[in-house]
Design a protein around this motif. Structure first.
Motif, PDB file in Angstrom:
ATOM      1  N   ARG A 181       0.810  -1.222   0.000  1.00 16.36           N
ATOM      2  CA  ARG A 181       0.000   0.000   0.000  1.00 16.36           C
ATOM      3  C   ARG A 181       0.842   1.270   0.000  1.00 16.36           C
ATOM      4  NH1 ARG A 181      -5.366  -0.037   2.153  1.00 16.36           N
ATOM      5  NH2 ARG A 181      -6.247  -2.125   2.148  1.00 16.36           N
ATOM      6  N   VAL A 182       2.062   1.195   0.515  1.00 18.26           N
ATOM      7  CA  VAL A 182       2.871   2.417   0.616  1.00 18.26           C
ATOM      8  C   VAL A 182       4.182   2.325  -0.175  1.00 18.26           C
ATOM      9  CG1 VAL A 182       4.133   3.924   2.196  1.00 18.26           C
ATOM     10  CG2 VAL A 182       1.882   3.062   2.836  1.00 18.26           C
ATOM     11  N   PRO A 185       3.501   1.751  -4.287  1.00 18.83           N
ATOM     12  CA  PRO A 185       3.005   2.953  -4.982  1.00 18.83           C
ATOM     13  C   PRO A 185       4.048   4.072  -5.063  1.00 18.83           C
ATOM     14  CG  PRO A 185       1.370   2.166  -3.441  1.00 18.83           C
ATOM     15  CD  PRO A 185       2.590   1.331  -3.212  1.00 18.83           C
ATOM     16  N   ASN A 186       4.897   4.158  -4.047  1.00 17.16           N
ATOM     17  CA  ASN A 186       5.942   5.182  -4.081  1.00 17.16           C
ATOM     18  C   ASN A 186       7.064   4.842  -5.050  1.00 17.16           C
ATOM     19  OD1 ASN A 186       5.692   7.570  -2.227  1.00 17.16           O
ATOM     20  ND2 ASN A 186       4.997   5.923  -0.903  1.00 17.16           N
TER      21      ASN A 186
END
Lengths: 278, 366
Positions: A181-182, A185-186
């Motif tokens: 989730r983090v 995406p980054n």
């Protein structure tokens, strides 16, 4: 701005333009002759025509080699990402003895002449009694280009604000959820960048492929084998198309880079040519 | 000013505190990074609904202490308990503690709404409830108008509010705030201090607030834990800390203070050219005297006040008051705060009450 100030830059600008011309003039010649009605001979080109492109369209051997190349590039991308992303994570997140050395060694296939990579892979496949085919080429490209995936993703990880991952854990997401989730995406931009670069490099690759080729040709090998029978305008036509394809990829990749304000990547620092080759 | 008030007035204005079982209990925590000892035997308790500030200079270990409670660091020894449950053995995601990070650490790829919804979604809370709780949280921090914005497109103060909403929406038992106001400019900062304090009263959740700013700590906290070099120097209410500093370090760190190093013999204290009678035991003492407790001498004040003549060396205008630096012939040099009534020159007579010179022992240098 006064004259004394502009003289230097103007001179430099001219020089830069000359270098640029030197790089691109041959490609321009190639592109122009792909429209030459008289074939490869004759200067200046006249009777401009799209005949060679039409001929190209009907050439099933070329198109099957294009298909092969796309297939190989696709699997090379999958392979390079599957190994390159975990390697980048290991470089960024863990410390192990010999890490600094590993960081350099991962780049080896980029620095090594393709002929050596190709030869060593050939010997390996022969030792394992594997039949040479598109599979061996995909394996070869994939391994050689892991370094591209690793360096791109590693650069992305170094820029990633670790507090974001901590915030995610703090909000109740476990390590796996936080990764998807983090972290991922980054890393979207570096991963897309790596995909474009690996894809382009694989499509254009000839040295490694040459050693690992089975019965099915990739596009560069198809072109190369035809060259032995002399240059035809049809080859100019396909080469022009390849050039346009590569140019588009580079521009897309550059756009992503400026959007992500990319830092100079490891691959660029160590192998200045690695990027332009695509 | 406060000088006329007796010591017992310190406790006035504060309800007598009867402490229930603590919410969080930090027990003998030690932490080192490599060779550096960051925290030495820290023990600290936090009550339900309390606003506790961990105050200290940079490098005092305050952020490390916070990160230990949040679960981002592991202590070398000691335990942390929350509500009868051992906390320090749980991973960060299993603790009912949320954090507001120094740089907010909002997720740049998610909208304000999705940022705030993050914690609820990973807990698999029903969609309708997520929406209503997120809206509630955003309304609480007055950010409803920005639900669809990306963090990059809102101001620092607004990001701050979103970070608060993102943490509070999970209804933690304890909220940790790591210098959350340090990135804001002075005016916004003061405004946020007030809002944060009233927000804390409204939600009733215990806050642990880390800062290096003593004014901020004084303005907001129920209690302040002053950290120095990995050790707790004093844990007390802001008023206690100010009027009864446990050590010379506290006296100087919280507000300004004159440290009078004096020797007492037979009930007479001597500090360079000054002397007065006191009830301290014989020996050397360090006393803390606040600048506002020294004033220009007036006729007819209490006879036991210490009166002395001193030359004004410097005068700094600070709005309602002037801060003077005055030098007694034969020492000491003192800071004096007087109401701002225009320039002062030459040698003047000053006085202070003996009761305002509080013992503040020098702690051993570590």
């Amino acid at each position: 701005m006064n004259a004394a100030h502009t003289r230097g830059p103007r001179w430099l600008r001219l020089y830069a333009a000359a270098v640029f011309a030197f790089l691109y003039f041959p490609i321009l010649v190639l592109a122009v002759y792909s429209f030459n009605g008289e074939g490869v001979g004759g200067f200046p080109p006249h009777n401009l025509t799209c005949r060679w492109y039409a001929m190209l369209l009907d050439d099933s051997a070329i198109w099957s080699s294009v298909g092969n190349s796309l297939l190989v590039a696709f699997f090379a991308v999958v392979l390079a990402l599957a190994f390159g992303i975990p390697a980048a994570l290991a470089l960024d997140r863990t410390s192990f003895p010999g890490k600094a050395l590993f960081r350099r060694l991962v780049l080896l296939p980029l620095i090594l002449p393709g002929i050596i990579t190709g030869l060593s892979l050939l010997m390996l496949f022969v030792a394992f009694r594997m039949n040479l085919s598109l599979v061996t080429i995909a394996l070869g490209h994939g391994t050689a280009l892991i370094s591209v995936a690793t360096t791109e993703v590693f650069a992305g990880l170094q820029k990633l604000d670790r507090a974001q991952e901590e915030a995610s854990l703090d909000l109740g997401a476990n390590y796996w959820q936080t990764f998807w989730r983090v972290t991922v995406p980054n890393l979207k931009l570096p991963i897309i960048g790596a995909v474009l670069l690996i894809f382009t490099l694989s499509i254009d690759e000839i040295a490694v492929s040459f050693f690992l080729i089975g019965r099915n040709n990739t596009l560069p090998l198809e072109i190369w084998s035809r060259l032995r029978r002399g240059i035809t305008p049809e080859i100019n036509a396909i080469s022009t198309l390849i050039f346009l394809f590569s140019l588009t990829m580079i521009l897309v990749w550059y756009r992503l880079g400026t959007r992500g304000e990319r830092e100079p990547r490891l691959a660029e620092e160590l192998v200045p040519g690695a990027v332009q080759e695509g | 000013m406060h000088s006329a008030l007796p010591k017992s007035a310190v406790a006035l204005g504060e309800q007598p505190v009867t402490r229930p079982a603590p919410l969080l209990s930090v027990r003998a925590i030690r932490k080192r990074f490599g060779q550096t000892i960051v925290l030495r035997d820290i023990s600290l308790e936090i009550a339900e609904g309390e606003f506790l500030t961990i105050l200290g200079e940079s490098g005092s270990g305050k952020t490390t202490l916070l990160r230990l409670v949040a679960g981002f660091e592991q202590a070398d020894s000691g335990e942390i308990w929350m509500g009868g449950e051992r906390l320090d053995i749980l991973p960060p995601y299993a603790r009912r503690v949320n954090t507001v990070f120094q740089q907010y650490a909002l997720f740049p790829h998610l909208s304000v709404f999705d940022n705030v919804a993050y914690g609820l979604r990973v807990q698999k809370i029903e969609k309708a409830e997520v929406a209503s709780r997120v809206e509630q949280a955003l309304a609480m921090v007055k950010m409803t108008a920005f639900v669809h914005s990306k963090p990059a497109n809102i101001s620092g103060g607004q990001q701050q509010r979103v970070a608060l909403a993102r943490a509070l929406v999970n209804r933690p038992r304890l909220l940790l705030l790591d210098e959350p106001l340090s990135a804001l400019d002075a005016n916004l900062r003061r405004q946020m201090q007030i809002e944060l304090k009233s927000l804390q009263r409204q939600v009733g959740i215990a806050f642990v607030f880390v800062t290096h700013d003593q004014h901020e700590a004084m303005a907001m906290s129920d209690r302040i834990a002053l950290l120095r070099g990995g050790e707790l120097e004093q844990v007390a209410t802001p008023r206690e800390l100010y009027f009864r500093p446990a050590t010379a370090y506290v006296a100087q760190f919280v507000g300004q203070s004159n440290l009078l190093r004096c020797s007492v013999h037979n009930g007479i204290a001597r500090c360079q050219s000054l002397q007065w009678s006191c009830d301290l035991p014989d020996g050397n003492h360090t006393l803390s005297l606040r600048p506002e407790n020294v004033r220009l001498a007036e006729p007819g004040t209490a006879p036991d006040n210490v009166r002395f003549h001193a030359a004004v060396r410097d005068q700094a205008f600070q709005g309602a008051t002037d801060l003077l630096q005055v030098e007694c012939a034969g020492g000491p040099t003192l800071l004096v705060r007087v109401p701002a009534k225009g320039p002062l020159y030459g040698e003047l007579e000053f006085e202070f009450s003996v009761r305002d010179a509080v013992p503040a022992p020098d702690s051993e240098e570590s």
